[in-house]
Write an enzyme that holds these catalytic residues in place. Structure first.
Site, PDB file in Angstrom:
ATOM      1  NE  ARG A  96       5.687  -4.454   8.303  1.00  0.00           N
ATOM      2  CZ  ARG A  96       4.733  -3.998   9.111  1.00  0.00           C
ATOM      3  NH1 ARG A  96       5.046  -3.201  10.104  1.00  0.00           N
ATOM      4  NH2 ARG A  96       3.493  -4.328   8.920  1.00  0.00           N
ATOM      5  CB  SER A 144       6.112  -1.198  13.464  1.00  0.00           C
ATOM      6  OG  SER A 144       6.761  -1.817  12.400  1.00  0.00           O
ATOM      7  CB  CYS A 162      -2.934  -0.659   9.198  1.00  0.00           C
ATOM      8  SG  CYS A 162      -1.247  -1.012   9.677  1.00  0.00           S
ATOM      9  N   GLY A 195      -8.430  -7.258   0.144  1.00  0.00           N
ATOM     10  CA  GLY A 195      -7.897  -8.498   0.720  1.00  0.00           C
ATOM     11  C   GLY A 195      -8.876  -9.657   0.579  1.00  0.00           C
ATOM     12  N   PRO A 245       3.940  -2.207  -6.134  1.00  0.00           N
ATOM     13  CG  PRO A 245       5.246  -0.343  -6.696  1.00  0.00           C
ATOM     14  CD  PRO A 245       4.896  -1.736  -7.148  1.00  0.00           C
ATOM     15  N   GLY A 271      -3.033  -4.105   2.525  1.00  0.00           N
ATOM     16  CA  GLY A 271      -3.947  -3.105   1.964  1.00  0.00           C
ATOM     17  C   GLY A 271      -5.295  -3.184   2.645  1.00  0.00           C
ATOM     18  CD  GLU A 326       0.388  -8.142   8.236  1.00  0.00           C
ATOM     19  OE1 GLU A 326      -0.117  -7.338   9.026  1.00  0.00           O
ATOM     20  OE2 GLU A 326       0.978  -9.164   8.605  1.00  0.00           O
ATOM     21  CG  PHE A 363      -6.685   4.872   6.541  1.00  0.00           C
ATOM     22  CD1 PHE A 363      -6.147   4.005   7.471  1.00  0.00           C
ATOM     23  CD2 PHE A 363      -6.034   5.008   5.326  1.00  0.00           C
ATOM     24  CE1 PHE A 363      -4.992   3.286   7.214  1.00  0.00           C
ATOM     25  CE2 PHE A 363      -4.871   4.303   5.046  1.00  0.00           C
ATOM     26  CZ  PHE A 363      -4.359   3.437   5.997  1.00  0.00           C
ATOM     27  N   PRO A 371       0.822  -1.220   0.000  1.00  0.00           N
ATOM     28  CG  PRO A 371       0.222  -0.767   2.229  1.00  0.00           C
ATOM     29  CD  PRO A 371       1.092  -1.669   1.385  1.00  0.00           C
ATOM     30  CD1 TRP A 372      -2.462   4.062  -1.036  1.00  0.00           C
ATOM     31  CD2 TRP A 372      -1.949   5.468   0.625  1.00  0.00           C
ATOM     32  NE1 TRP A 372      -3.612   4.304  -0.323  1.00  0.00           N
ATOM     33  CE2 TRP A 372      -3.316   5.179   0.705  1.00  0.00           C
ATOM     34  CE3 TRP A 372      -1.398   6.332   1.576  1.00  0.00           C
ATOM     35  CZ2 TRP A 372      -4.158   5.724   1.686  1.00  0.00           C
ATOM     36  CZ3 TRP A 372      -2.223   6.873   2.555  1.00  0.00           C
ATOM     37  CH2 TRP A 372      -3.585   6.560   2.596  1.00  0.00           C
ATOM     38  CG  ASN A 373      -0.417   2.885   5.005  1.00  0.00           C
ATOM     39  OD1 ASN A 373       0.169   2.021   4.341  1.00  0.00           O
ATOM     40  ND2 ASN A 373      -1.050   2.610   6.122  1.00  0.00           N
TER      41      ASN A 373
END
Ligand code: NAP
Length: 475
Positions: free
Chosen positions: A155, A438, A279, A228, A171, A223, A245, A380, A145-147
């Site tokens: 990862r 994280s 997220c 998903g 991406p 995403g 995820e 979000f 995703p872009w975030n």
């Protein structure tokens, strides 16, 4: 700059391209390839060929490329951070932290790949020997995703390569340039051609080819929950392995015995990081009724000090949302909440600047009910709803009602409560008295509609290996 893909160790350009925007200015900042069937097929061919020799290298040999990649990223951290900020909107300080965090993940997996141990199991007959080995899954497709456009790549790519898999990365279309720039650094390690491939462009075209090809043995996706779910169904056709995820809807519960200054600071840090586009970002603040007023005041004080602006400018603490749709969504969520009785404490509007960017003010709402959309869905964005509760049972029941189960947080100074609540919250991750989750060595991921599988730690490597049971009968 960055107007190519990486396929079989070579830069690859296409006639068709997609625009990349700067969300702080609303202006196009470049074009990247729109990969078609031909490019994706070439990437799968290359990854399949490269798998034969890459999977045979020793973990130390593979780890050496990863270590070099991490060093390259750190050497380029300033330009990569600036590029990420320009393309994604986040402040350069956050982007720099993301590049550094990505390098840490990569270095950690460069080492952990050496510890993919199997097992020797006692047999049930005297002439049998049971050995279990772990082998790489094969060619993997990694969709990000872009975030967190750098961290999400690190990862997935690091454990996949450490385990001996070869990869094709797709991406997000909002942030392909930082992905290409990170790949430049991976290619600069002289990693064998075809081991790591990158294709940018339309998700529908790229993912159809990836899912239909039997050589792709594993999909790792980060995403939205909606996408998903679709991918999980598609994976079923060939029973491809898949890790997901997905979205979250994190509560933070503040008990009256907490240190309220710490709680307010940590809550604001988490809620407004990356303009709330996280997220594991807090979706609702649950304050005990005895401390609600005091906590709200402290949060409001901190929120009103947040400096919003173009992420590339000094001192900016919060950038724009990713696009116009996200901005519109914030307006809709606040409108819905107000119509259903919410009180606006601060923010609640677009920020008009001379730039044509997607800025929304840091917002706090109180008098919240669970009928409001912002409680039902992942916000979000930079909106903090505050609710109250009276007892532990009710707040646990409320928190567990969500269909999501990524992260939950709570603040307390009662050690008994720490375990009591942690064990009952139906979430993949629980943060107590802090909101940073994280780190390379811990398993990041969710339960319920937040997904399945984990990233981080030795658990993250398990996603990229298969077990093989070898039975030897002695003669
Ligand atoms: P998204 O719309 O689901 O897109 C994510 C990725 O999937 C992008 O690369 C996108 O490509 C691709 N994609 C979209 N439709 C697809 C399809 N039909 N088939 C295959 N690929 C497809 O999510 P997003 O808006 O980028 O990211 C935000 C979401 O990610 C949030 O819900 C957030 O909570 C979640 N997230 C979860 C975690 C976690 O660890 N659990 C971490 C970060 C983000 P295009 O860009 O080309 O459409």
């Amino acid at each position: 700059m960055f107007n190519y893909n990486w396929i079989n160790g070579k830069k690859w350009k296409t006639e068709k391209t997609i625009h990349v925007m700067n969300p702080a200015t609303g202006k196009v900042i470049g074009d990247v390839p729109s990969a078609g069937k031909k490019e994706v097929a070439a990437a799968i061919d290359a990854a399949s060929r490269a798998y034969v020799s890459w999977s045979k290298l020793t973990p130390s040999e593979r780890g050496a490329y990863l270590t070099k990649w991490a060093e390259n990223l750190l050497n380029k951290r300033e330009e990569l951070a600036l590029l990420m900020s320009e393309e994604q909107g986040k402040p350069v300080s956050e982007a720099r932290g993301e590049i550094e965090g990505s390098a840490q993940f990569i270095k950690w997996y460069a080492e952990e790949g050496k510890r993919i141990y199997g097992e020797v199991i006692p047999p049930s007959s005297q002439n049998q020997r049971i050995t279990v080995i772990k082998q790489p899954v094969g060619v993997c497709a990694l969709i990000t995703p872009w975030n967190f456009p750098g961290a999400m790549i690190a990862r997935k790519v690091a454990p996949a390569l450490a385990a001996g898999c070869t990869i094709i990365v797709k991406p997000a279309s909002e942030t392909p340039k930082i992905a290409i720039a990170m790949f430049d650094e991976l290619m600069a390690t002289k990693i064998p051609a075809g081991v790591a491939n990158l294709v940018t462009g339309k998700a529908s075209i790229i993912s159809d080819v990836l899912f239909e090809d039997q050589r792709i043995r594993k999909i790792s996706f980060t995403g939205s929950t909606n996408v998903g779910k679709k991918l999980m169904k598609k994976a079923a056709d060939q029973v491809k392995r898949i890790s997901l995820e997905l979205g979250g809807n994190a509560p933070v519960i503040v008990f009256p015995d907490s240190n309220l200054d710490v709680a307010a600071e940590k809550i604001v840090e988490n809620k407004f990081e990356n303009c709330g586009q996280m997220c594991n970002g807090i979706n609702v603040i649950m304050a005990h009724k005895d401390i609600e007023e005091e906590l709200t005041e402290k949060i409001k004080y901190l929120v009103q000090k947040i400096k919003v602006g173009e992420g590339t400018k000094a001192d900016v603490q919060m950038g724009p949302l990713i696009n116009d749709a996200a901005l519109q969504r914030m307006e809709d969520l606040v409108k819905d909440a107000k119509e259903k009785g919410a009180t606006l404490l601060t923010g609640g509007e677009r920020i008009q600047t001379e730039l044509d960017g997607y800025f929304y003010s840091p917002t706090i709402l109180t008098d919240i009910t669970d009928k409001m959309e912002l409680i039902q869905e992942e916000i979000f964005g930079p909106i903090a709803p505050i609710m109250t509760f009276e007892n532990e049972e009710d707040v646990i029941e409320f928190s567990n009602k969500s269909p999501y189960g990524l992260a939950a947080y709570f603040f307390t100074n009662d050690v008994n409560r720490v375990y009591r609540i942690s064990e009952r919250l139906e979430y993949g991750m629980v943060g107590v008295n802090g909101t940073q989750l994280s780190v390379p060595q811990a398993p990041f991921g969710g339960v319920k509609e937040s997904g399945m599988g984990r990233e981080g730690g030795h658990f993250g490597l398990d996603e990229f290996v298969e077990l093989k049971y070898i039975s030897l009968t002695l003669q």
